[in-house]
Each structure stands twice: as C-alpha cells, then as structure tokens.
Design an enzyme around this catalytic site. Structure first.
Site, mmCIF file in Angstrom:
data_model
loop_
_atom_site.group_PDB
_atom_site.id
_atom_site.type_symbol
_atom_site.label_atom_id
_atom_site.label_comp_id
_atom_site.label_asym_id
_atom_site.label_seq_id
_atom_site.Cartn_x
_atom_site.Cartn_y
_atom_site.Cartn_z
ATOM 1 N N CYS A 1 32.623 38.051 37.398
ATOM 2 C CA CYS A 1 33.229 39.239 37.117
ATOM 3 C C CYS A 1 32.157 40.578 36.977
ATOM 4 O O CYS A 1 32.899 41.645 37.032
ATOM 5 C CB CYS A 1 33.999 39.221 35.925
ATOM 6 S SG CYS A 1 35.439 38.057 36.276
ATOM 7 N N HIS B 1 44.714 52.390 43.150
ATOM 8 C CA HIS B 1 43.759 52.399 44.154
ATOM 9 C C HIS B 1 42.514 53.129 43.574
ATOM 10 O O HIS B 1 42.004 54.265 44.426
ATOM 11 C CB HIS B 1 44.578 52.928 45.514
ATOM 12 C CG HIS B 1 45.195 51.848 46.036
ATOM 13 N ND1 HIS B 1 46.399 51.470 45.439
ATOM 14 C CD2 HIS B 1 44.964 51.392 47.320
ATOM 15 C CE1 HIS B 1 47.188 50.647 46.283
ATOM 16 N NE2 HIS B 1 46.298 50.623 47.430
ATOM 17 N N GLU C 1 45.884 41.289 34.143
ATOM 18 C CA GLU C 1 44.749 41.470 34.863
ATOM 19 C C GLU C 1 45.113 40.360 36.223
ATOM 20 O O GLU C 1 44.856 40.905 37.273
ATOM 21 C CB GLU C 1 43.236 41.208 34.361
ATOM 22 C CG GLU C 1 42.357 41.686 34.929
ATOM 23 C CD GLU C 1 41.045 41.477 34.412
ATOM 24 O OE1 GLU C 1 40.506 40.293 34.229
ATOM 25 O OE2 GLU C 1 40.388 42.504 34.103
HETATM 26 N N1 LIG Z 1 39.116 38.576 27.593
HETATM 27 C C1 LIG Z 1 38.857 38.888 28.981
HETATM 28 N N2 LIG Z 1 38.258 37.989 29.660
HETATM 29 C C2 LIG Z 1 37.937 38.469 30.875
HETATM 30 C C3 LIG Z 1 38.395 39.519 31.249
HETATM 31 C C4 LIG Z 1 38.972 40.585 30.371
HETATM 32 O O1 LIG Z 1 39.467 41.475 30.883
HETATM 33 N N3 LIG Z 1 39.372 40.223 29.425
HETATM 34 N N4 LIG Z 1 38.178 39.929 32.762
HETATM 35 C C5 LIG Z 1 37.590 39.038 33.577
HETATM 36 C C6 LIG Z 1 37.605 39.344 34.839
HETATM 37 O O2 LIG Z 1 37.750 40.557 35.296
HETATM 38 C C7 LIG Z 1 38.103 38.370 36.264
HETATM 39 O O3 LIG Z 1 38.488 39.383 36.975
HETATM 40 C C8 LIG Z 1 39.532 37.846 35.609
HETATM 41 O O4 LIG Z 1 38.844 36.569 35.153
HETATM 42 P P1 LIG Z 1 39.271 35.071 35.426
HETATM 43 O O5 LIG Z 1 40.643 34.857 34.838
HETATM 44 O O6 LIG Z 1 38.175 34.248 34.812
HETATM 45 O O7 LIG Z 1 39.245 35.051 37.014
HETATM 46 P P2 LIG Z 1 40.450 34.398 38.152
HETATM 47 O O8 LIG Z 1 41.794 35.059 37.894
HETATM 48 O O9 LIG Z 1 39.687 34.747 39.462
HETATM 49 O O10 LIG Z 1 40.677 33.014 37.711
HETATM 50 P P3 LIG Z 1 40.123 31.690 38.723
HETATM 51 O O11 LIG Z 1 40.901 30.522 38.077
HETATM 52 O O12 LIG Z 1 38.610 31.668 38.685
HETATM 53 O O13 LIG Z 1 40.751 31.791 39.932
HETATM 54 C C9 LIG Z 1 37.131 37.764 33.173
HETATM 55 N N5 LIG Z 1 37.273 37.427 31.861
HETATM 56 ZN ZN LIG Z 2 38.210 41.696 36.959
#
Ligand SMILES: Nc1nc2c(c(=O)[nH]1)N=C([C@H](O)[C@H](O)COP(=O)(O)OP(=O)(O)OP(=O)(O)O)CN2
Ligand SMILES: [Zn+2]
Length: 142
Positions: free
Chosen positions: A22, A74, A122
């Site tokens: 991230c 966007h 998210e």
């Molecule tokens: N408490 C938080 N933890 C994380 C945030 C956040 O805003 N608050 N954001 C991120 C990243 O932006 C990331 O894009 C999202 O994380 P994650 O769920 O780990 O990623 P994925 O959806 O791609 O999950 P996969 O299982 O790896 O596909 C990180 N943490």
């Molecule tokens: Zn993210």
C-alpha cells in the site's frame, strides 16, 4: 430520526509509511455511507420535503457535486483532499465528517440536518467509520 445515503467513487492513493504494497500508488472503488440525523418535517402542502428529514435527492446532488466531484472521484487523494495528512480509510472518513460539518450543515434546503457518522469502504472487505468527535479530534487544517 436518522437517514442515510450511499455513494461511490473511484480514486488512487498511496500510504507512504505502509510497510507493504500500500505504499505504492494504487486504486480503490470506494463506497461511502453517510448517516445523518434531523427533525422530520410535518406534512404541509407547501413543503415538498414534507415527511422527510431531508430529501435524499437533494442530499445526493449536494454531496456528489460539492464533495465527490470536487475532491474525491477520479483523483489522486494524496493531492486532492485539502488538509488531510494521510489517506487511510480512517482519515478519509473523519475528513468527510468535518466537510459535512463545515459545508453541508446549515444549507438552506437541509433544515437541521446533522452528520452523525461516515463509513468509508476501501474494499468490499474493509471499512473505517468516523463520528463528529473523531473529526474534531483530528484537527484538519482546511
Ligand atoms: N486500518 C487500515 N488498514 C489499511 C488501510 C486503511 O486505510 N486502514 N489501507 C490499506 C491499503 O490502502 C490497501 O489498499 C488495502 O489493504 P488490504 O485489505 O490489505 O488489500 P487488498 O484489498 O488488496 O487485500 P488482498 O487480500 O491482499 O487482496 C492497508 N491497510
Ligand atoms: Zn489503498
């Protein structure tokens, strides 16, 4: 009485201090839930918002135009959201509560509408939720 409206926006961001993927620029299809409170208007033939706290359509138009189109959709959130120090879902949800307190509350078409909580999804699996106290505690420099 509470009412809620859902929105969506597509944006890019990065979390520069994250120790995983991230920290790189990436995108999300965000979902935004906004929960408001206010007084239900008495039915009145002269009031098109009779029986409503506030018309969902009016809330929708104002939030889309003045929040989502202007700052979120966007966009590169790290550059487009004024005064936010970090673009985690936690900070984004608190910043949006603060925006509602400054920009939406007191609008002539919205009666005594008040923001209660904002939830930023998210991904389909993860959200953060902020209330007024969270927004006040974060002290954004907008
Ligand atoms: N408490 C938080 N933890 C994380 C945030 C956040 O805003 N608050 N954001 C991120 C990243 O932006 C990331 O894009 C999202 O994380 P994650 O769920 O780990 O990623 P994925 O959806 O791609 O999950 P996969 O299982 O790896 O596909 C990180 N943490
Ligand atoms: Zn993210």
């Amino acid at each position: 009485m509470k009412i809620a409206r859902m929105f969506k926006f597509e944006s890019a961001h990065r979390l520069p201090y994250h120790d995983g993927k991230c920290h790189r620029l990436h995108g999300h299809s965000y979902r935004l839930e906004m929960i408001f409170s206010g007084t239900v208007r008495q039915p009145d033939e002269k009031d098109p918002q009779s029986g409503f706290v506030a018309d969902f359509g009016i809330v929708n138009d104002l939030v889309k135009e003045q929040l989502i189109d202007r700052y979120l959709d966007h966009r590169d959130l790290n550059a487009s959201v004024p005064g936010i120090p970090y673009t985690s879902a936690e900070y984004l949800s608190a910043w949006i509560v603060g925006w509602c307190m400054r920009e939406l509350e007191g609008h002539p078409q919205l009666g005594d509408l008040k923001i209660e909580r904002v939830r930023v999804w998210e991904t389909i699996n993860a959200w953060a939720e902020a209330d007024r106290q969270d927004a006040e505690g974060m002290n954004f420099h907008v």
